[in-house]
Write a protein that holds these residues in place. Sequence first.
Motif, PDB file in Angstrom:
ATOM      1  N   MET A   1      28.641  43.565  81.267  1.00 18.53           N
ATOM      2  CA  MET A   1      29.277  42.388  81.829  1.00 18.53           C
ATOM      3  C   MET A   1      30.040  41.594  80.776  1.00 18.53           C
ATOM      4  O   MET A   1      30.212  40.398  80.873  1.00 18.53           O
ATOM      5  N   SER A   2      30.479  42.257  79.759  1.00 18.44           N
ATOM      6  CA  SER A   2      31.129  41.533  78.680  1.00 18.44           C
ATOM      7  C   SER A   2      32.643  41.458  78.839  1.00 18.44           C
ATOM      8  O   SER A   2      33.287  40.644  78.211  1.00 18.44           O
ATOM      9  N   ASN A   3      33.252  42.346  79.669  1.00 18.81           N
ATOM     10  CA  ASN A   3      34.697  42.299  79.815  1.00 18.81           C
ATOM     11  C   ASN A   3      35.094  41.196  80.791  1.00 18.81           C
ATOM     12  O   ASN A   3      34.290  40.745  81.606  1.00 18.81           O
ATOM     13  N   PRO A   4      36.374  40.759  80.755  1.00 14.86           N
ATOM     14  CA  PRO A   4      36.802  39.647  81.597  1.00 14.86           C
ATOM     15  C   PRO A   4      36.568  39.869  83.085  1.00 14.86           C
ATOM     16  O   PRO A   4      36.185  38.964  83.798  1.00 14.86           O
ATOM     17  N   SER A   5      36.830  41.097  83.562  1.00 16.72           N
ATOM     18  CA  SER A   5      36.656  41.341  84.989  1.00 16.72           C
ATOM     19  C   SER A   5      35.200  41.185  85.398  1.00 16.72           C
ATOM     20  O   SER A   5      34.900  40.646  86.456  1.00 16.72           O
ATOM     21  N   SER A   6      34.267  41.624  84.569  1.00 21.82           N
ATOM     22  CA  SER A   6      32.854  41.470  84.891  1.00 21.82           C
ATOM     23  C   SER A   6      32.457  40.005  84.896  1.00 21.82           C
ATOM     24  O   SER A   6      31.680  39.567  85.743  1.00 21.82           O
ATOM     25  N   ALA A   8      34.400  37.582  85.603  1.00 24.03           N
ATOM     26  CA  ALA A   8      34.976  37.031  86.828  1.00 24.03           C
ATOM     27  C   ALA A   8      34.125  37.380  88.042  1.00 24.03           C
ATOM     28  O   ALA A   8      33.941  36.558  88.947  1.00 24.03           O
ATOM     29  N   ASP A   9      33.584  38.606  88.052  1.00 26.42           N
ATOM     30  CA  ASP A   9      32.719  39.016  89.158  1.00 26.42           C
ATOM     31  C   ASP A   9      31.450  38.168  89.200  1.00 26.42           C
ATOM     32  O   ASP A   9      30.995  37.754  90.273  1.00 26.42           O
ATOM     33  N   VAL A  10      30.868  37.919  88.027  1.00 28.13           N
ATOM     34  CA  VAL A  10      29.665  37.082  87.948  1.00 28.13           C
ATOM     35  C   VAL A  10      29.976  35.669  88.416  1.00 28.13           C
ATOM     36  O   VAL A  10      29.224  35.060  89.178  1.00 28.13           O
ATOM     37  N   ALA A  11      31.110  35.139  87.984  1.00 30.47           N
ATOM     38  CA  ALA A  11      31.500  33.783  88.370  1.00 30.47           C
ATOM     39  C   ALA A  11      31.706  33.684  89.881  1.00 30.47           C
ATOM     40  O   ALA A  11      31.291  32.701  90.511  1.00 30.47           O
ATOM     41  N   ALA A  16      29.859  31.801  95.059  1.00 30.19           N
ATOM     42  CA  ALA A  16      29.589  32.060  96.471  1.00 30.19           C
ATOM     43  C   ALA A  16      28.188  31.626  96.852  1.00 30.19           C
ATOM     44  O   ALA A  16      27.968  31.005  97.901  1.00 30.19           O
ATOM     45  N   ALA A  17      27.210  31.938  95.994  1.00 30.24           N
ATOM     46  CA  ALA A  17      25.823  31.555  96.281  1.00 30.24           C
ATOM     47  C   ALA A  17      25.660  30.038  96.305  1.00 30.24           C
ATOM     48  O   ALA A  17      24.999  29.478  97.187  1.00 30.24           O
ATOM     49  N   ILE A  18      26.271  29.352  95.351  1.00 27.68           N
ATOM     50  CA  ILE A  18      26.149  27.888  95.271  1.00 27.68           C
ATOM     51  C   ILE A  18      26.818  27.220  96.464  1.00 27.68           C
ATOM     52  O   ILE A  18      26.256  26.305  97.087  1.00 27.68           O
ATOM     53  N   ARG A 143      27.927  43.748  93.009  1.00 27.74           N
ATOM     54  CA  ARG A 143      28.780  44.115  91.873  1.00 27.74           C
ATOM     55  C   ARG A 143      28.145  43.738  90.543  1.00 27.74           C
ATOM     56  O   ARG A 143      28.498  44.305  89.504  1.00 27.74           O
ATOM     57  N   VAL A 144      27.229  42.776  90.562  1.00 29.15           N
ATOM     58  CA  VAL A 144      26.706  42.248  89.292  1.00 29.15           C
ATOM     59  C   VAL A 144      25.189  42.363  89.169  1.00 29.15           C
ATOM     60  O   VAL A 144      24.633  42.090  88.111  1.00 29.15           O
ATOM     61  N   LEU A 145      24.503  42.770  90.247  1.00 26.34           N
ATOM     62  CA  LEU A 145      23.048  42.876  90.224  1.00 26.34           C
ATOM     63  C   LEU A 145      22.614  44.200  90.836  1.00 26.34           C
ATOM     64  O   LEU A 145      23.302  44.745  91.711  1.00 26.34           O
ATOM     65  N   PRO A 146      21.470  44.735  90.426  1.00 26.77           N
ATOM     66  CA  PRO A 146      20.929  45.919  91.109  1.00 26.77           C
ATOM     67  C   PRO A 146      20.548  45.548  92.536  1.00 26.77           C
ATOM     68  O   PRO A 146      20.293  44.375  92.844  1.00 26.77           O
ATOM     69  N   GLU A 147      20.472  46.543  93.408  1.00 23.97           N
ATOM     70  CA  GLU A 147      20.303  46.298  94.834  1.00 23.97           C
ATOM     71  C   GLU A 147      19.102  45.409  95.203  1.00 23.97           C
ATOM     72  O   GLU A 147      19.282  44.454  95.971  1.00 23.97           O
ATOM     73  N   PRO A 148      17.893  45.631  94.714  1.00 21.85           N
ATOM     74  CA  PRO A 148      16.800  44.743  95.153  1.00 21.85           C
ATOM     75  C   PRO A 148      17.061  43.281  94.806  1.00 21.85           C
ATOM     76  O   PRO A 148      16.785  42.385  95.610  1.00 21.85           O
ATOM     77  N   ALA A 149      17.608  43.041  93.630  1.00 22.01           N
ATOM     78  CA  ALA A 149      17.878  41.671  93.209  1.00 22.01           C
ATOM     79  C   ALA A 149      19.011  41.056  94.036  1.00 22.01           C
ATOM     80  O   ALA A 149      18.957  39.877  94.399  1.00 22.01           O
TER      81      ALA A 149
END
Length: 263
Positions: A1-6, A8-11, A16-18, A143-149
Amino acid sequence: MSNPSSRADVAFAAAAAIVLAAYNNLVGVQPWHRRWYPAVNAQAAVAALAAATASGLTPADLGLHPDQLRSGLRLGSAAAAPVVAAFALAALTPATRPLLNDQRVASLTNRQLAYQVLLRIPVGTVAWEEIAFRGVLQAALRRVLPEPAATAVASATFGIWHIRPTAEALAANRLARTRGARIAAVTAAAAGTAAAGALLSVLRERSGSLAAPVLVHLAANCTAPLASALARRANGGRANRPRTPPGPGRNAGRTRARSRADD
């Protein structure tokens, strides 16, 4: 998750959750939102889909690819049938009719009930919530977490989403009158809703389509008020008789109840 696109995905997933955790508890109390509920939430769904698309999520990611529609309808129908049957059985069985007593439904006319189950609930509640949670949020989290999480976070957010409607339902039905009882009831309901959200997420993943959770959500949210009305009529109109005392606030209380019957 260190590249810009990752990043952005985390953000995007975090935003969305917030936003979803806050939306129903803050925006939902506004008079304009209650009045224009289906239209406002339909526009929110369109905005959520546009944001998701701009973030790089595809129709397949969101559960909206036509190739998966048949699978979603098949699984959703199979899962929704027992829900409808359970509500119908509860309404027709004298011993279980009191469980369906809901003052928010008791105050509705036939026309208002039809509006709830044909427009307000399908468009303003089910379509919006499924697009938001099992569509956009679940895809963003995957895109940013494993499925159970990813499922756990989406389901927890779905539970938080229902805090305000639960508190209002308790007040409308004069349940859990002490502060401690209200906190316990709201917490239990949020946990139960989160579990239901997890089940809807499983249906979405197994079918690949939003159609599956949409059908189950429709079955639960639309059949519940219909079963409540049926139980009241089968019981001679007594089961759901409003208990609001006479006075200036009586009609206002009924107006608020009508606006919240589907939350």
